[in-house]
Design a protein around this motif. Structure first.
Motif, PDB file in Angstrom:
ATOM      1  N   LEU A  75       0.824  -1.209   0.000  1.00 19.50           N
ATOM      2  CA  LEU A  75       0.000   0.000   0.000  1.00 19.50           C
ATOM      3  C   LEU A  75       0.859   1.260   0.000  1.00 19.50           C
ATOM      4  O   LEU A  75       0.574   2.216  -0.720  1.00 19.50           O
ATOM      5  N   ARG A  76       1.913   1.255   0.812  1.00 16.40           N
ATOM      6  CA  ARG A  76       2.782   2.432   0.853  1.00 16.40           C
ATOM      7  C   ARG A  76       3.456   2.653  -0.503  1.00 16.40           C
ATOM      8  O   ARG A  76       3.596   3.779  -0.973  1.00 16.40           O
ATOM      9  N   GLN A  77       3.860   1.560  -1.121  1.00 16.57           N
ATOM     10  CA  GLN A  77       4.492   1.642  -2.438  1.00 16.57           C
ATOM     11  C   GLN A  77       3.504   2.176  -3.480  1.00 16.57           C
ATOM     12  O   GLN A  77       3.845   3.017  -4.315  1.00 16.57           O
ATOM     13  N   ALA A  78       2.268   1.675  -3.419  1.00 16.27           N
ATOM     14  CA  ALA A  78       1.249   2.120  -4.366  1.00 16.27           C
ATOM     15  C   ALA A  78       0.939   3.607  -4.197  1.00 16.27           C
ATOM     16  O   ALA A  78       0.714   4.329  -5.171  1.00 16.27           O
ATOM     17  N   HIS A  79       0.940   4.089  -2.948  1.00 11.53           N
ATOM     18  CA  HIS A  79       0.704   5.508  -2.704  1.00 11.53           C
ATOM     19  C   HIS A  79       1.840   6.351  -3.258  1.00 11.53           C
ATOM     20  O   HIS A  79       1.605   7.400  -3.870  1.00 11.53           O
ATOM     21  N   HIS A  80       3.061   5.908  -3.041  1.00  9.37           N
ATOM     22  CA  HIS A  80       4.208   6.681  -3.519  1.00  9.37           C
ATOM     23  C   HIS A  80       4.277   6.706  -5.046  1.00  9.37           C
ATOM     24  O   HIS A  80       4.666   7.712  -5.641  1.00  9.37           O
ATOM     25  N   SER A  81       3.903   5.610  -5.670  1.00  3.76           N
ATOM     26  CA  SER A  81       3.974   5.537  -7.133  1.00  3.76           C
ATOM     27  C   SER A  81       2.680   6.001  -7.801  1.00  3.76           C
ATOM     28  O   SER A  81       2.592   6.069  -9.024  1.00  3.76           O
ATOM     29  N   LEU A  87      -3.576   0.255  -6.017  1.00  5.98           N
ATOM     30  CA  LEU A  87      -4.132   0.785  -4.772  1.00  5.98           C
ATOM     31  C   LEU A  87      -5.555   0.284  -4.541  1.00  5.98           C
ATOM     32  O   LEU A  87      -5.916  -0.070  -3.414  1.00  5.98           O
ATOM     33  N   ARG A  88      -6.366   0.271  -5.604  1.00  3.87           N
ATOM     34  CA  ARG A  88      -7.746  -0.219  -5.454  1.00  3.87           C
ATOM     35  C   ARG A  88      -7.756  -1.678  -5.002  1.00  3.87           C
ATOM     36  O   ARG A  88      -8.518  -2.064  -4.115  1.00  3.87           O
ATOM     37  N   GLU A  89      -6.919  -2.495  -5.629  1.00  2.00           N
ATOM     38  CA  GLU A  89      -6.874  -3.919  -5.285  1.00  2.00           C
ATOM     39  C   GLU A  89      -6.373  -4.123  -3.858  1.00  2.00           C
ATOM     40  O   GLU A  89      -6.951  -4.897  -3.085  1.00  2.00           O
ATOM     41  N   LEU A  90      -5.303  -3.420  -3.507  1.00  2.00           N
ATOM     42  CA  LEU A  90      -4.748  -3.573  -2.159  1.00  2.00           C
ATOM     43  C   LEU A  90      -5.702  -3.028  -1.104  1.00  2.00           C
ATOM     44  O   LEU A  90      -5.771  -3.562   0.006  1.00  2.00           O
ATOM     45  N   SER A  91      -6.455  -1.978  -1.450  1.00  2.00           N
ATOM     46  CA  SER A  91      -7.431  -1.425  -0.504  1.00  2.00           C
ATOM     47  C   SER A  91      -8.533  -2.430  -0.204  1.00  2.00           C
ATOM     48  O   SER A  91      -8.993  -2.551   0.926  1.00  2.00           O
ATOM     49  N   ARG A  92      -8.964  -3.166  -1.246  1.00  2.00           N
ATOM     50  CA  ARG A  92      -9.964  -4.219  -1.013  1.00  2.00           C
ATOM     51  C   ARG A  92      -9.398  -5.276  -0.066  1.00  2.00           C
ATOM     52  O   ARG A  92     -10.078  -5.734   0.845  1.00  2.00           O
ATOM     53  N   GLN A  93      -8.159  -5.663  -0.311  1.00  2.00           N
ATOM     54  CA  GLN A  93      -7.516  -6.658   0.560  1.00  2.00           C
ATOM     55  C   GLN A  93      -7.390  -6.123   1.985  1.00  2.00           C
ATOM     56  O   GLN A  93      -7.596  -6.847   2.955  1.00  2.00           O
ATOM     57  N   ALA A 130      -2.795   1.609  11.324  1.00  2.00           N
ATOM     58  CA  ALA A 130      -1.499   2.261  11.537  1.00  2.00           C
ATOM     59  C   ALA A 130      -0.357   1.363  11.076  1.00  2.00           C
ATOM     60  O   ALA A 130       0.636   1.836  10.527  1.00  2.00           O
ATOM     61  N   VAL A 131      -0.509   0.068  11.299  1.00  7.33           N
ATOM     62  CA  VAL A 131       0.510  -0.897  10.862  1.00  7.33           C
ATOM     63  C   VAL A 131       0.700  -0.822   9.352  1.00  7.33           C
ATOM     64  O   VAL A 131       1.820  -0.916   8.843  1.00  7.33           O
ATOM     65  N   LEU A 132      -0.399  -0.626   8.630  1.00  5.58           N
ATOM     66  CA  LEU A 132      -0.327  -0.523   7.177  1.00  5.58           C
ATOM     67  C   LEU A 132       0.321   0.791   6.734  1.00  5.58           C
ATOM     68  O   LEU A 132       1.006   0.841   5.714  1.00  5.58           O
ATOM     69  N   ALA A 133       0.119   1.844   7.518  1.00  7.98           N
ATOM     70  CA  ALA A 133       0.568   3.171   7.099  1.00  7.98           C
ATOM     71  C   ALA A 133       2.026   3.463   7.433  1.00  7.98           C
ATOM     72  O   ALA A 133       2.688   4.200   6.706  1.00  7.98           O
ATOM     73  N   PHE A 156      -4.756   7.787   5.362  1.00 11.70           N
ATOM     74  CA  PHE A 156      -3.906   6.742   4.803  1.00 11.70           C
ATOM     75  C   PHE A 156      -3.955   5.545   5.716  1.00 11.70           C
ATOM     76  O   PHE A 156      -3.893   5.710   6.929  1.00 11.70           O
ATOM     77  N   PRO A 157      -4.014   4.330   5.186  1.00 13.56           N
ATOM     78  CA  PRO A 157      -4.079   4.015   3.770  1.00 13.56           C
ATOM     79  C   PRO A 157      -5.488   3.783   3.271  1.00 13.56           C
ATOM     80  O   PRO A 157      -5.689   3.278   2.183  1.00 13.56           O
ATOM     81  N   ALA A 158      -6.480   4.154   4.062  1.00 15.75           N
ATOM     82  CA  ALA A 158      -7.865   3.915   3.660  1.00 15.75           C
ATOM     83  C   ALA A 158      -8.405   5.053   2.800  1.00 15.75           C
ATOM     84  O   ALA A 158      -9.598   5.156   2.580  1.00 15.75           O
ATOM     85  N   ALA A 159      -7.522   5.917   2.328  1.00 19.92           N
ATOM     86  CA  ALA A 159      -7.962   7.068   1.533  1.00 19.92           C
ATOM     87  C   ALA A 159      -8.620   6.622   0.240  1.00 19.92           C
ATOM     88  O   ALA A 159      -8.274   5.620  -0.344  1.00 19.92           O
ATOM     89  N   ALA A 160      -9.579   7.407  -0.209  1.00 22.78           N
ATOM     90  CA  ALA A 160     -10.206   7.123  -1.498  1.00 22.78           C
ATOM     91  C   ALA A 160      -9.174   7.306  -2.596  1.00 22.78           C
ATOM     92  O   ALA A 160      -8.222   8.067  -2.459  1.00 22.78           O
ATOM     93  N   THR A 161      -9.358   6.606  -3.695  1.00 21.29           N
ATOM     94  CA  THR A 161      -8.358   6.666  -4.763  1.00 21.29           C
ATOM     95  C   THR A 161      -8.214   8.076  -5.313  1.00 21.29           C
ATOM     96  O   THR A 161      -7.164   8.424  -5.832  1.00 21.29           O
ATOM     97  N   SER A 162      -9.252   8.904  -5.188  1.00 19.82           N
ATOM     98  CA  SER A 162      -9.145  10.276  -5.683  1.00 19.82           C
ATOM     99  C   SER A 162      -8.087  11.052  -4.916  1.00 19.82           C
ATOM    100  O   SER A 162      -7.477  11.976  -5.442  1.00 19.82           O
TER     101      SER A 162
END
Length: 197
Positions: A75-81, A87-93, A130-133, A156-162
């Motif tokens: 998730l952190r990697q997806a946010h940075h990139s 991000l959508r897939e990892l957010s579902r997970q 918090a562990v995810l962020a 973060f990391p539950a932020a909407a994709t927008s």
């Protein structure tokens, strides 16, 4: 006496057993002539109910620790990139895994004779977010020695994709206004002065 072994033993106890066991360990260290160890042990804080339940989850379900840590890295990697698809897939997970782990923590608490309410369960869920962020929060949680629940940076990391388009980057997890690293002494070189009583 070994500090890490003592800390692990103390944080494996039920909250109401912590203080007496800590006092006993401090006395044993003093008797052994190790004043520094006695001070470090004495600085360990009694866990809140939510922290205890989070620690119980880590200790009772070690196989579930790594998947959450890996998901956090992703998730952190997806946010940075700014990878929206990932991000959508990892957010579902994320949502599924946090719900499952939170339910497990609640069940484990019941089995340990210490049922937790909705408020405490929300604190457990916040800890998992918090562990995810935050990598430091992840390390603290994985140590199984939390004294307080963790809380993730807002959005973060539950932020909407927008929100990803705005390049929102997490500021790190905090525990009731304190840095997460100060909550759980997970390394033997941590000084007693850095821990709260």
């Amino acid at each position: 006496m070994d500090f890490d072994a003592v800390a692990d033993e103390l944080y494996a106890l039920r909250p109401e057993e912590f203080t007496a066991a800590r006092s006993s360990a401090v006395a044993a260290a003093r008797t052994a002539g190790d004043r520094e160890l006695a001070e470090r042990i004495g600085a360990l804080r009694k866990p809140s109910l939510a922290a205890w339940a989070s620690n119980l989850l880590v200790r009772s379900r070690p196989g579930d620790v790594e998947p959450l840590l890996r998901l956090g890295e992703g998730l952190r990697q997806a946010h940075h990139s700014l990878d929206r698809t990932q991000l959508r897939e990892l957010s579902r997970q994320q949502h599924a895994l946090i719900r499952a782990l939170s339910a497990q923590a609640r069940q484990l608490a019941v089995e340990a004779g210490h049922p937790i309410g909705e408020g405490v369960q929300r604190e457990v869920e916040n800890t998992l977010h918090a562990v995810l962020a935050d990598p430091e929060a992840a390390e603290a949680w994985a140590s199984g020695r939390l004294a307080k629940p963790l809380s993730a940076a807002v959005g973060f990391p539950a932020a909407a994709t927008s929100a990803v388009a705005e390049s929102t980057v997490p500021g790190g997890a905090r525990t009731q206004g304190r840095p997460s690293a100060a909550t759980a002494p997970s390394r033997p070189d941590r000084k007693a002065g850095e821990q709260q009583r």
